[in-house]
Design a protein around this motif. Structure first.
Motif, PDB file in Angstrom:
ATOM      1  N   ARG A 129       0.855  -1.179   0.000  1.00 43.15           N
ATOM      2  CA  ARG A 129       0.000   0.000   0.000  1.00 43.15           C
ATOM      3  C   ARG A 129       0.899   1.240   0.000  1.00 43.15           C
ATOM      4  NH1 ARG A 129      -3.611  -0.694   5.212  1.00 43.15           N
ATOM      5  NH2 ARG A 129      -4.825   1.000   4.260  1.00 43.15           N
ATOM      6  N   PHE A 156       1.157   5.428   0.824  1.00 43.92           N
ATOM      7  CA  PHE A 156       0.549   6.489   1.619  1.00 43.92           C
ATOM      8  C   PHE A 156       1.189   7.831   1.279  1.00 43.92           C
ATOM      9  CE2 PHE A 156      -0.188   2.619   3.921  1.00 43.92           C
ATOM     10  CZ  PHE A 156      -1.470   2.769   4.450  1.00 43.92           C
ATOM     11  N   GLU A 182      -4.017   7.029   2.383  1.00 41.07           N
ATOM     12  CA  GLU A 182      -3.646   6.063   1.352  1.00 41.07           C
ATOM     13  C   GLU A 182      -4.063   6.550  -0.026  1.00 41.07           C
ATOM     14  OE1 GLU A 182      -4.040   1.311   0.208  1.00 41.07           O
ATOM     15  OE2 GLU A 182      -5.266   2.148   1.841  1.00 41.07           O
TER      16      GLU A 182
END
Length: 293
Positions: free
Chosen positions: A267, A269, A287
């Motif tokens: 992920r 950010f 995010e």
């Protein structure tokens, strides 16, 4: 190639059109860059294997084969290998080699459902593995490919807002145009100071990749700052607006990966950090979804 004996032959694996094919530059585990041939989902993988006998010897073998393997190597609970793709072709029956031999191979229209990835605790890789079977020790040569998995454009973008606030001391509004970005995209936004009673000295914006491997008690996460740049140096005043433009092209970014084969996720950010004159840090993360088009 085995490290325990001096192999009596050399194996060379060449891909069709390799010299003209696009290559991707990636870092190996030693931090050195190497160029790997680029493939896409559904594309055939074909080429030629050349085997040369050393020093004019005569070498008996029990057969020659080539494999196309897709695997996820994880290091969260010891080193584990999980093959999600395994194709094999026999190149030769048992025989004797006494001069160079060429063998053609082709894996047609190969489904490559995942994108190649090299992270801190996980690697997703595709490679060819040629094996000359022998009574003593097999002779092996590997050749890695790199795979891109293109994705459909996301839904219509919507503006995203983040508030950074400390009661009666600080209130900042960070707004950017959308939450989903192509790896070639530009993040456009603004920072608006609604209340400033702290002596802000410095402000920076970062992109952070969080890699998560495994699940339950064996799950481990690692965060890496991919991009960091200063957006303000000095004290802002109430009502001031700072524009943001962050060009993603050219940075070492990867798409967002969601629970790939139930092994790992990545992920990304967007992180805003403020530092005051007493070196205290105030930050907010949100995010963003990255995709390859």
């Amino acid at each position: 190639m085995s490290l325990f004996f001096k192999a009596p032959l050399d194996i060379e694996v060449r891909l069709s059109g390799e010299d003209t094919r696009k290559h991707v530059e990636v870092k190996n585990k030693n931090g050195r860059k190497e160029k790997l041939p680029l493939y896409e989902d559904g594309e055939s993988v074909k080429g030629q294997v050349t085997i040369r006998v050393k020093d004019g010897r005569r070498v008996e073998h029990l057969g020659i084969k080539i494999q196309l393997i897709g695997t996820i190597d994880t290091n969260n609970d010891g080193l584990n290998f999980d093959n999600f793709l395994y194709l094999v072709q026999e190149l030769s029956a048992p025989a004797e080699l006494n001069h160079p031999e060429n063998y053609s191979f082709e894996f047609k229209n190969v489904e490559k459902q995942f994108e190649s990835y090299r992270g801190t605790n996980v690697r997703l890789r595709y490679y060819l593995k040629c094996i000359v079977l022998r009574k003593s020790a097999d002779v092996i040569r590997e050749k890695e490919l790199w795979v891109y998995a293109k994705q459909n454009p996301p839904d219509t973008p919507t503006t995203v807002k983040m508030d950074v606030g400390i009661e009666d001391c600080l209130h900042i509004e960070f707004e950017y145009s959308k939450s989903r970005y192509s790896l070639k995209d530009v993040i456009v936004g603004r920072i608006y100071f609604l209340l400033v009673r702290l002596k802000i000295k410095h402000m920076e914006l970062s992109l952070i990749r969080r890699e998560t491997v495994g699940s339950g008690a064996n799950q481990i996460s690692d965060s890496q700052t991919l991009v960091r740049f200063e957006i303000m140096d000095g004290a802002p005043v109430r009502g001031e607006t700072i524009p943001i433009r962050l060009f993603l092209r050219g940075y070492d970014l990867t798409p967002t990966f969601r629970d790939v084969n139930k092994k790992f996720s990545t992920r990304t950010f967007l992180s805003l950090v403020l530092i005051d004159e007493d070196a205290r840090r105030y930050f907010k993360q949100s995010e963003i979804i990255l995709y390859r088009d």
